[in-house]
Design a protein around this motif. Structure first.
Motif, mmCIF file in Angstrom:
data_model
loop_
_atom_site.group_PDB
_atom_site.id
_atom_site.type_symbol
_atom_site.label_atom_id
_atom_site.label_comp_id
_atom_site.label_asym_id
_atom_site.label_seq_id
_atom_site.Cartn_x
_atom_site.Cartn_y
_atom_site.Cartn_z
ATOM 1 N N SER A 101 103.926 -7.146 -1.092
ATOM 2 C CA SER A 101 102.562 -7.574 -1.400
ATOM 3 C C SER A 101 102.384 -9.027 -0.998
ATOM 4 O O SER A 101 102.882 -9.930 -1.677
ATOM 5 N N GLN A 102 101.666 -9.249 0.099
ATOM 6 C CA GLN A 102 101.391 -10.584 0.646
ATOM 7 C C GLN A 102 100.042 -11.068 0.121
ATOM 8 O O GLN A 102 99.081 -10.292 0.062
ATOM 9 N N ASN A 103 99.960 -12.346 -0.263
ATOM 10 C CA ASN A 103 98.688 -12.830 -0.820
ATOM 11 C C ASN A 103 97.649 -13.140 0.252
ATOM 12 O O ASN A 103 96.449 -13.117 -0.018
ATOM 13 N N ALA A 104 98.088 -13.443 1.478
ATOM 14 C CA ALA A 104 97.127 -13.748 2.555
ATOM 15 C C ALA A 104 97.858 -13.826 3.882
ATOM 16 O O ALA A 104 99.066 -14.077 3.935
ATOM 17 N N LEU A 105 97.108 -13.615 4.950
ATOM 18 C CA LEU A 105 97.598 -13.883 6.312
ATOM 19 C C LEU A 105 96.537 -14.735 6.994
ATOM 20 O O LEU A 105 95.629 -14.216 7.643
ATOM 21 N N ASP A 106 96.658 -16.070 6.818
ATOM 22 C CA ASP A 106 95.554 -16.936 7.230
ATOM 23 C C ASP A 106 96.012 -18.262 7.829
ATOM 24 O O ASP A 106 95.376 -19.281 7.634
ATOM 25 N N GLY A 107 97.106 -18.256 8.546
ATOM 26 C CA GLY A 107 97.551 -19.497 9.160
ATOM 27 C C GLY A 107 98.989 -19.388 9.620
ATOM 28 O O GLY A 107 99.666 -18.373 9.379
ATOM 29 N N ALA A 108 99.459 -20.440 10.265
ATOM 30 C CA ALA A 108 100.795 -20.419 10.859
ATOM 31 C C ALA A 108 101.885 -20.158 9.823
ATOM 32 O O ALA A 108 102.845 -19.420 10.087
ATOM 33 N N TRP A 109 101.745 -20.765 8.634
ATOM 34 C CA TRP A 109 102.786 -20.594 7.607
ATOM 35 C C TRP A 109 102.903 -19.135 7.184
ATOM 36 O O TRP A 109 103.997 -18.572 7.133
ATOM 37 N N ALA A 159 101.030 -4.837 2.214
ATOM 38 C CA ALA A 159 99.640 -5.016 1.787
ATOM 39 C C ALA A 159 99.303 -6.495 1.897
ATOM 40 O O ALA A 159 100.139 -7.358 1.620
ATOM 41 N N ASN A 160 98.075 -6.800 2.305
ATOM 42 C CA ASN A 160 97.595 -8.178 2.457
ATOM 43 C C ASN A 160 96.349 -8.357 1.602
ATOM 44 O O ASN A 160 95.341 -7.682 1.809
ATOM 45 N N ALA A 161 96.397 -9.285 0.636
ATOM 46 C CA ALA A 161 95.313 -9.441 -0.340
ATOM 47 C C ALA A 161 94.198 -10.375 0.120
ATOM 48 O O ALA A 161 93.199 -10.530 -0.590
ATOM 49 N N ASN A 162 94.357 -11.019 1.258
ATOM 50 C CA ASN A 162 93.295 -11.879 1.804
ATOM 51 C C ASN A 162 92.793 -12.919 0.795
ATOM 52 O O ASN A 162 91.587 -13.105 0.608
ATOM 53 N N ASN A 163 93.748 -13.592 0.139
ATOM 54 C CA ASN A 163 93.418 -14.682 -0.794
ATOM 55 C C ASN A 163 92.572 -14.233 -1.991
ATOM 56 O O ASN A 163 91.782 -15.010 -2.516
ATOM 57 N N SER A 164 92.758 -13.002 -2.424
ATOM 58 C CA SER A 164 91.991 -12.474 -3.554
ATOM 59 C C SER A 164 92.945 -11.973 -4.638
ATOM 60 O O SER A 164 93.754 -11.076 -4.387
ATOM 61 N N ASP A 165 92.837 -12.550 -5.831
ATOM 62 C CA ASP A 165 93.634 -12.054 -6.957
ATOM 63 C C ASP A 165 93.288 -10.605 -7.281
ATOM 64 O O ASP A 165 94.173 -9.788 -7.534
#
Length: 356
Positions: A67-75, A97-103
């Motif tokens: 469970s990944q919290n976001a995929l939004d940058g190099a890190w 799964a990618n949560a796109n910065n959403s709790d």
């Protein structure tokens, strides 16, 4: 002789029939060791999903949920690639799964992954509190959890009971190292100056701990350097630029900027240059992560230093998982070691080929 042979044949047929019936019954009940049903309790039949109250111990795993919290940058992309590569290298099936910065989305993701019955669940939580209950739900479902990169609130979920361990950097120390670098860049502990701080996502462990480490170190070592404004920019480059554009108008005489990550620092440098300032000369900038873009800014002189926060957690995660499966005791926190990169000592140039 003929009668005895006839009786022997009938007895043999009857016994074969009984064996066949018993085989069908055993098969229907799941007998045998080749079952492919990977439930959370498959390696520990004494664990009852739904009522489990402690960390389950397993000795083998095939299916890993992530469970990944976001995929939004190099890190984040570097972290994701590291987890994927190591899962493949170790022969695991990886559910992602990618949560796109959403709790809200991440909690839903974790519950969905629990229903997929993985052997182990890896979670990189968006914030400290929001995902805690979902991690408890995984424990109740007999699924061991490893928390990665960002910690969960350990007053709500306890390592060694609710999840196996936390694997990640020392965010508090990163903040301290950033403060030391900024103090140095401004002339030392006796300096009197004003600075601003761009913080990360509110409620996330890196924002809380980096900020705490930085503020405490600054107050104890250089009390003449004052933070005149602290504002969140959500770890985002564009937001960092917007926030810095406003802050530099409100505080035109600041001498330094501390950003909780490189993306915000890059945005801030863009805003400072647009306002007529000269980052690296009249305003010193320090940030945390170690991205290639930020290290290049260090080498160009526009940023003073970058504190590393290594995203390549995959090797440490799967090394720790192997130890767990072997029954070894795990610490509550497996620390990822980080460094500081500067132009003056050559460390930034040496690190650049490995930057992400």
């Amino acid at each position: 002789m003929h009668l005895s042979l006839s009786l022997l044949k009938r007895s043999l047929v009857r016994n074969i029939g009984i064996i066949a019936i018993l085989s069908l019954i055993l098969s229907a009940c799941g007998g045998g060791g080749s079952s492919s049903n990977n439930t959370g309790s498959s390696s520990n039949p004494s664990c009852t999903p739904g009522s489990n109250t402690k960390l389950v111990k397993i000795s083998k795993a095939h299916k890993i949920a992530w469970s990944q919290n976001a995929l939004d940058g190099a890190w984040r992309f570097a972290e994701e690639a590291s987890i994927e590569q190591q899962a493949q290298q170790h022969g695991y099936q990886l559910l992602k799964a990618n949560a796109n910065n959403s709790d809200v989305q991440q909690v839903q993701d974790i519950e969905t992954l629990i229903n997929d019955r993985p052997d182990v669940l890896l979670v990189d939580p968006h914030t400290e509190d929001a995902e805690a209950k979902a991690i408890l739900d995984a424990r109740k479902a007999c699924i061991p959890v490893i928390v990665v990169d960002r910690d969960v609130n350990e007053s709500l979920a306890t390592p060694g009971r609710d999840f196996a361990t936390f694997i990640g950097s020392d965010f508090n120390k990163q903040g301290q190292l950033a403060a030391d670098a900024l103090i140095e860049s401004l002339g030392g502990p006796s300096t009197k100056a004003t600075i601003v701080e761009l913080s990360g996502t509110t409620g996330s462990s890196p924002a809380i701990l980096r900020g705490g480490g930085f503020d405490g170190e600054l107050a104890s070592k250089a009390p003449g350097i004052k933070i005149v404004a602290e504002q969140t920019a959500n770890f985002a480059r564009a937001t960092g630029q917007q926030v810095m554009s406003t802050l530099i108008q409100q505080y035109p005489n600041i001498k330094g900027v501390f950003a909780h990550n490189d993306e915000m620092a890059i945005g801030a440098i863009t805003a400072l240059k647009a306002s007529g300032k000269h980052p690296g000369s009249d305003i010193k900038v320090v940030s945390i992560d170690g991205t290639k873009d930020a290290v290049n800014l260090v080498l160009s002189g526009e940023e003073y230093a970058v504190v590393q926060s290594n995203p390549r957690l995959g090797p440490l995660v799967f090394q720790t998982l192997d130890q767990y499966l072997k029954g070894q005791d795990l610490p509550a926190w497996v620390v990822q070691q980080d460094k500081v990169f500067k132009k003056a000592d050559g460390s930034a140039a040496a690190y650049l080929p490995d930057a992400f």
